[in-house]
Scaffold this active site. Structure first.
Site, PDB file in Angstrom:
ATOM      1  N   ASP A  49       0.812  -1.208   0.000  1.00 57.11           N
ATOM      2  CA  ASP A  49       0.000   0.000   0.000  1.00 57.11           C
ATOM      3  C   ASP A  49       0.854   1.271   0.000  1.00 57.11           C
ATOM      4  OD1 ASP A  49      -2.473  -1.141  -0.116  1.00 57.11           O
ATOM      5  OD2 ASP A  49      -2.922  -0.958   2.011  1.00 57.11           O
ATOM      6  N   LYS A  71      -3.682   3.060  -2.757  1.00 60.94           N
ATOM      7  CA  LYS A  71      -4.909   3.807  -3.008  1.00 60.94           C
ATOM      8  C   LYS A  71      -4.878   5.041  -2.122  1.00 60.94           C
ATOM      9  CE  LYS A  71      -8.782   1.579  -3.627  1.00 60.94           C
ATOM     10  NZ  LYS A  71      -8.886   1.717  -5.090  1.00 60.94           N
ATOM     11  N   MET A 182      -9.695   8.667   7.277  1.00 56.72           N
ATOM     12  CA  MET A 182     -10.036   9.169   5.940  1.00 56.72           C
ATOM     13  C   MET A 182     -11.119  10.242   5.984  1.00 56.72           C
ATOM     14  SD  MET A 182      -9.999   5.425   4.068  1.00 56.72           S
ATOM     15  CE  MET A 182     -11.013   4.712   5.377  1.00 56.72           C
TER      16      MET A 182
END
Length: 262
Positions: A49, A71, A182
């Site tokens: 990641d 991502k 997030m």
């Protein structure tokens, strides 16, 4: 002198044709688990990641192929379905495949989606939990996730969702501290929804950027001012955001800040 030699540990075999979903932890390489280190040293192919620390990748088997599959919100990123299919393809090649995820694979890491794809393909897999940033980040900022006089529960929640998103009014009604993942871009709307749900405007907020890394920075403010304070701060994601009474403890328990000024 005291013998500090670690005992010999028996680790599970990393079999060819299997996929391990491994948590790399929140950033600090010292928080990597021994089982995760074992997997890094055995893997043939590592799919990692964006937020995995380079120092952790440096611990991998030198012969392993390292493939980036990060991502990041608002940036071009591989589709989750494509990542899952890639793991299946690599596993079918008979490789020892390590899917290396920041934090914990099963805490907002989409590890469940990848595991389901592996099950559907008939591939063996193992999950190696990691320390999630939602707990380690606050700890490195001197913010306990639970404190006996402050809270009896804590809620980990995502600031973005594939569906309609969290019910912020319902979460506000619990009065439990919230630890947001997030949530950088949506913080203004989240704060408004929480206040409309009954959370006080002066509720403490802590924003922890680059948690557990040498770049870690912490900003504290109130719920009413958090969106503007964040915009004016010059800080940038990734960040963990803590909302609730536990965030007030940063001022007293900021052990990392005190250490850096000794």
């Amino acid at each position: 002198m005291t013998d500090l030699t670690l005992p010999t540990l028996a680790f599970p075999d990393f079999q060819p044709g299997s996929v391990w979903l491994v948590g790399a932890g929140p950033g600090d390489p010292g928080l990597l688990t021994l089982l995760a280190l074992h997997a890094l040293r055995q893997a043939d192919h590592i799919v990692y990641d964006a937020l995995v620390d380079e120092r952790i990748l440096d611990m991998a088997n030198p012969a392993a192929v390292k493939e980036f599959a990060g991502k990041r919100g608002g940036r071009p990123s591989p589709a989750q379905e494509d990542i899952s299919l890639r793991l299946v393809d690599l596993g079918r090649q008979g490789l020892r495949v390590l899917r290396l995820k920041a934090g914990d694979p099963f805490v907002f890491g989409r590890g469940g989606e990848e595991a389901l794809a592996l099950v559907a393909a008939g591939l063996p897999f193992r999950v190696v939990p990691g320390i999630t940033a939602g707990l380690a980040g606050p700890a490195y900022a001197g913010i306990p996730a639970t404190h006996r006089t402050a809270n009896q529960a804590v809620i980990l929640v995502t600031g973005q969702s594939a569906g309609d998103g969290p019910d912020w009014a319902a979460l506000a009604a619990t009065k439990a501290p919230l630890i947001l993942y997030m949530a950088w871009r949506g913080l203004g709307g989240i704060a408004t929804a929480l206040m409309e749900g009954g959370l006080a405007a002066d509720t403490a907020v802590a924003v922890i950027c680059d948690a557990t890394t040498p770049r870690q920075k912490v900003m504290t403010c109130t719920l009413a001012r958090c969106a503007q304070a964040l915009a004016d701060s010059g800080l940038a994601p990734p960040a963990i955001i803590v909302i609730g009474a536990i965030a007030e403890l940063h001022a007293t328990l900021d052990w990392l800040g005190v250490a850096s000024h000794d």
